[in-house]
Design a protein around this motif. Structure first.
Motif, PDB file in Angstrom:
ATOM      1  N   MET A 134      -5.519  16.277   8.100  1.00 58.70           N
ATOM      2  CA  MET A 134      -6.099  17.506   7.569  1.00 58.70           C
ATOM      3  C   MET A 134      -4.981  18.484   7.243  1.00 58.70           C
ATOM      4  SD  MET A 134      -9.284  17.842  10.248  1.00 58.70           S
ATOM      5  CE  MET A 134      -8.228  17.801  11.691  1.00 58.70           C
ATOM      6  N   ASN A 135      -4.892  18.872   5.989  1.00 54.47           N
ATOM      7  CA  ASN A 135      -3.855  19.795   5.522  1.00 54.47           C
ATOM      8  C   ASN A 135      -4.473  21.069   4.992  1.00 54.47           C
ATOM      9  OD1 ASN A 135      -1.787  17.786   5.994  1.00 54.47           O
ATOM     10  ND2 ASN A 135      -2.403  16.812   4.074  1.00 54.47           N
ATOM     11  N   ASN A 136      -3.662  22.107   4.938  1.00 52.17           N
ATOM     12  CA  ASN A 136      -4.123  23.406   4.432  1.00 52.17           C
ATOM     13  C   ASN A 136      -5.457  23.799   5.080  1.00 52.17           C
ATOM     14  OD1 ASN A 136      -4.179  25.745   2.903  1.00 52.17           O
ATOM     15  ND2 ASN A 136      -5.102  24.744   1.118  1.00 52.17           N
ATOM     16  N   LEU A 137      -5.474  23.748   6.393  1.00 55.13           N
ATOM     17  CA  LEU A 137      -6.703  24.017   7.124  1.00 55.13           C
ATOM     18  C   LEU A 137      -7.141  25.467   6.976  1.00 55.13           C
ATOM     19  CD1 LEU A 137      -5.916  21.817  10.202  1.00 55.13           C
ATOM     20  CD2 LEU A 137      -8.042  21.698   8.878  1.00 55.13           C
ATOM     21  N   ALA A 141      -4.397  28.860  10.297  1.00 53.41           N
ATOM     22  CA  ALA A 141      -4.804  28.636   8.912  1.00 53.41           C
ATOM     23  C   ALA A 141      -3.591  28.271   8.063  1.00 53.41           C
ATOM     24  CB  ALA A 141      -5.492  29.874   8.360  1.00 53.41           C
ATOM     25  N   GLY A 142      -3.799  27.297   7.197  1.00 54.04           N
ATOM     26  CA  GLY A 142      -2.716  26.798   6.362  1.00 54.04           C
ATOM     27  C   GLY A 142      -1.938  25.661   6.985  1.00 54.04           C
ATOM     28  N   GLY A 143      -2.174  25.409   8.253  1.00 55.20           N
ATOM     29  CA  GLY A 143      -1.473  24.348   8.955  1.00 55.20           C
ATOM     30  C   GLY A 143      -2.114  22.990   8.784  1.00 55.20           C
ATOM     31  N   SER A 144      -1.549  22.015   9.480  1.00 55.30           N
ATOM     32  CA  SER A 144      -2.022  20.630   9.394  1.00 55.30           C
ATOM     33  C   SER A 144      -2.311  20.083  10.785  1.00 55.30           C
ATOM     34  CB  SER A 144      -0.973  19.745   8.714  1.00 55.30           C
ATOM     35  OG  SER A 144      -0.737  20.152   7.382  1.00 55.30           O
ATOM     36  N   VAL A 201      -9.413  26.358  13.911  1.00 53.81           N
ATOM     37  CA  VAL A 201      -8.434  26.900  12.970  1.00 53.81           C
ATOM     38  C   VAL A 201      -8.457  28.409  13.088  1.00 53.81           C
ATOM     39  CG1 VAL A 201      -7.646  26.976  10.578  1.00 53.81           C
ATOM     40  CG2 VAL A 201      -8.852  24.952  11.442  1.00 53.81           C
ATOM     41  N   GLY A 202      -7.330  28.958  13.505  1.00 56.66           N
ATOM     42  CA  GLY A 202      -7.222  30.406  13.656  1.00 56.66           C
ATOM     43  C   GLY A 202      -6.874  31.070  12.345  1.00 56.66           C
ATOM     44  N   SER A 203      -7.360  32.292  12.187  1.00 53.86           N
ATOM     45  CA  SER A 203      -7.107  33.021  10.933  1.00 53.86           C
ATOM     46  C   SER A 203      -5.845  33.861  11.032  1.00 53.86           C
ATOM     47  CB  SER A 203      -8.298  33.907  10.593  1.00 53.86           C
ATOM     48  OG  SER A 203      -8.563  34.792  11.659  1.00 53.86           O
TER      49      SER A 203
END
Length: 125
Positions: free
Chosen positions: A83-86, A14-17, A123-125
């Motif tokens: 995709m940003n801020n996933l 999470a938060g990655g791109s 997308v992992g938390s």
């Protein structure tokens, strides 16, 4: 009929791109609007983003606007979804789509002309 092949999915925190791409073949690339849809487990397929035949107009769902960017490379017959801020809720199979009318992707008047096979984004938390 245009054929579509996605690539680039995977696992990200999470938060990655992450970027995914779609290569088109077998048709006149510039004749089609192109887009991305996604389907999460237990949910219906939903619109994510689209770009018109010229690349001059882009459209996004409310859930991804400001975080995702769609672009097309006419020379390479590909489209890219950056995709940003996933977020974990972005986890889904992402499908590339092609249709002569971008409005059909947005409004769903009739079945989409062509689909890719899909690529998994987790997308992992």
């Amino acid at each position: 009929q245009v054929q579509l092949v996605e690539s680039g999915g995977g696992l990200v925190q999470a938060g990655g791109s992450l970027s995914i791409s779609c290569a088109a073949s077998g048709g006149t690339f510039s004749s089609y609007a192109l887009g991305w849809f996604r389907q999460a487990p237990g949910k219906e397929r939903e619109f994510v983003a689209a770009i018109d035949w010229s690349g001059g107009s882009k459209y996004y769902s409310k859930s991804v606007k400001g975080r995702f960017d769609i672009s097309r490379d006419t020379a390479k017959n590909t489209i890219l979804l950056q995709m940003n801020n996933l977020k974990p809720e972005d986890t889904a199979i992402y499908y590339c789509a092609a249709d002569p009318y971008v409005a059909n992707m947005l409004e769903g008047w009739s079945p989409i002309h062509s689909w890719g096979q899909g690529t998994q984004v987790t997308v992992g938390s």
